[in-house]
Design a protein around this motif. Structure first.
Motif, PDB file in Angstrom:
ATOM      1  N   ASN A   1       0.829  -1.215   0.000  1.00 13.30           N
ATOM      2  CA  ASN A   1       0.000   0.000   0.000  1.00 13.30           C
ATOM      3  C   ASN A   1       0.861   1.261   0.000  1.00 13.30           C
ATOM      4  OD1 ASN A   1      -2.585  -1.274  -0.010  1.00 13.30           O
ATOM      5  ND2 ASN A   1      -2.190  -1.830   2.125  1.00 13.30           N
TER       6      ASN A   1
ATOM      7  N   PHE B   1       0.960   3.712  -1.804  1.00 12.17           N
ATOM      8  CA  PHE B   1       0.339   4.813  -2.529  1.00 12.17           C
ATOM      9  C   PHE B   1      -1.024   5.058  -1.914  1.00 12.17           C
ATOM     10  CE2 PHE B   1      -0.857   0.891  -4.481  1.00 12.17           C
ATOM     11  CZ  PHE B   1      -2.222   1.014  -4.674  1.00 12.17           C
ATOM     12  N   GLN B   2      -1.494   6.255  -2.024  1.00 14.80           N
ATOM     13  CA  GLN B   2      -2.882   6.551  -1.673  1.00 14.80           C
ATOM     14  C   GLN B   2      -3.519   7.252  -2.858  1.00 14.80           C
ATOM     15  OE1 GLN B   2      -3.540   8.350   2.173  1.00 14.80           O
ATOM     16  NE2 GLN B   2      -2.316   6.799   3.175  1.00 14.80           N
ATOM     17  N   CYS B   3      -3.162   8.495  -3.074  1.00 11.35           N
ATOM     18  CA  CYS B   3      -3.749   9.181  -4.228  1.00 11.35           C
ATOM     19  C   CYS B   3      -3.071   8.733  -5.529  1.00 11.35           C
ATOM     20  CB  CYS B   3      -3.666  10.692  -4.073  1.00 11.35           C
ATOM     21  SG  CYS B   3      -2.047  11.416  -4.403  1.00 11.35           S
ATOM     22  N   GLY B   4      -1.830   8.266  -5.449  1.00  8.69           N
ATOM     23  CA  GLY B   4      -1.116   7.769  -6.614  1.00  8.69           C
ATOM     24  C   GLY B   4      -0.395   8.828  -7.418  1.00  8.69           C
TER      25      GLY B   4
ATOM     26  N   THR C   1       3.353   8.329  -7.355  1.00  7.43           N
ATOM     27  CA  THR C   1       3.787   6.952  -7.584  1.00  7.43           C
ATOM     28  C   THR C   1       4.652   6.786  -8.831  1.00  7.43           C
ATOM     29  OG1 THR C   1       1.823   6.158  -6.440  1.00  7.43           O
ATOM     30  CG2 THR C   1       3.016   4.559  -7.772  1.00  7.43           C
TER      31      THR C   1
ATOM     32  N   CYS D   1       5.872  13.049  -1.410  1.00 15.17           N
ATOM     33  CA  CYS D   1       4.643  12.293  -1.208  1.00 15.17           C
ATOM     34  C   CYS D   1       3.882  12.974  -0.082  1.00 15.17           C
ATOM     35  CB  CYS D   1       4.948  10.845  -0.837  1.00 15.17           C
ATOM     36  SG  CYS D   1       3.445   9.906  -0.463  1.00 15.17           S
ATOM     37  N   ARG D   2       2.679  13.405  -0.374  1.00 19.99           N
ATOM     38  CA  ARG D   2       1.893  14.108   0.630  1.00 19.99           C
ATOM     39  C   ARG D   2       0.861  13.210   1.304  1.00 19.99           C
ATOM     40  NH1 ARG D   2       2.168  18.345  -3.648  1.00 19.99           N
ATOM     41  NH2 ARG D   2       3.674  19.832  -2.868  1.00 19.99           N
ATOM     42  N   CYS D   3       0.632  12.025   0.786  1.00 15.10           N
ATOM     43  CA  CYS D   3      -0.425  11.171   1.321  1.00 15.10           C
ATOM     44  C   CYS D   3       0.117   9.975   2.104  1.00 15.10           C
ATOM     45  CB  CYS D   3      -1.288  10.628   0.188  1.00 15.10           C
ATOM     46  SG  CYS D   3      -2.124  11.876  -0.769  1.00 15.10           S
ATOM     47  N   THR D   4       0.916   9.175   1.440  1.00 20.38           N
ATOM     48  CA  THR D   4       1.320   7.890   1.995  1.00 20.38           C
ATOM     49  C   THR D   4       2.387   8.031   3.059  1.00 20.38           C
ATOM     50  OG1 THR D   4       0.890   6.914  -0.159  1.00 20.38           O
ATOM     51  CG2 THR D   4       2.152   5.591   1.361  1.00 20.38           C
TER      52      THR D   4
ATOM     53  N   PRO E   1       6.000   3.233   3.767  1.00 18.16           N
ATOM     54  CA  PRO E   1       5.500   2.171   2.884  1.00 18.16           C
ATOM     55  C   PRO E   1       6.235   2.124   1.544  1.00 18.16           C
ATOM     56  CG  PRO E   1       3.669   3.396   3.823  1.00 18.16           C
ATOM     57  CD  PRO E   1       4.919   4.143   4.162  1.00 18.16           C
TER      58      PRO E   1
END
Length: 153
Positions: free
Chosen positions: A96, A98-101, A104, A135-138, A142
């Motif tokens: 996992n 990535f969140q918004c991708g 990525t 990366c602002r989300c993940t 990870p």
């Protein structure tokens, strides 16, 4: 300013592109070639979302004029299959990473470049390799775990 035809290899296919000499590589990739895996984020080289591989080296395509790519071999994630890349993509999914991708594709390019040069990097080398990508989300843990998992396969 008059357009100029440039010839370059995109994902293994030679292409001739009629482009404005002021146009960025990221715009040519996304708008002229319709390859959308390369993202436009900051247009200042800070986020890494636009990273591509040019002549074997990772490069931020928002900082490169397309006209300077004459004769270059450019790789994006679009339609590209490679064992290292497949391992990385699988590891990103299973951890996992990535969140918004949005980041990525740039993270995958940075990780691919690292593993191509050093198939067994330590954690510090991984952190350094992805340090040009935001990366602002993940978060980064990870992503680091995914790269470590790809090494182990």
């Amino acid at each position: 300013m008059a357009d100029r035809v440039i010839t370059l290899s995109i994902n293994g296919a030679e292409r001739q592109i009629d482009n404005d000499p002021r146009q960025l590589l990221v715009d040519v990739v996304r708008e002229h070639l319709d390859l959308k895996a390369t993202h436009i984020g900051c247009l200042s080289g800070d986020c890494g979302a636009c990273s591509v591989i040019v002549d074997g080296e990772v490069r931020k395509s928002c900082l490169s004029l397309a006209v300077s790519m004459e004769g270059a071999a450019v790789r994006t994630l679009d339609g590209w299959v490679d064992d290292v890349l497949v391992r990385l993509q699988s590891a990103f999914i299973s951890t996992n990473a990535f969140q918004c991708g949005f980041c990525t594709s740039g993270m995958l390019m940075a990780a691919y470049d690292l593993l191509r040069r050093n198939p067994c990097p330590d954690t510090l080398e991984i952190r350094k390799a992805i340090s040009g990508n935001l990366c602002r989300c993940t978060g980064y843990e990870p992503i680091i775990q995914a790269i470590q998992q790809a090494i182990e396969k």
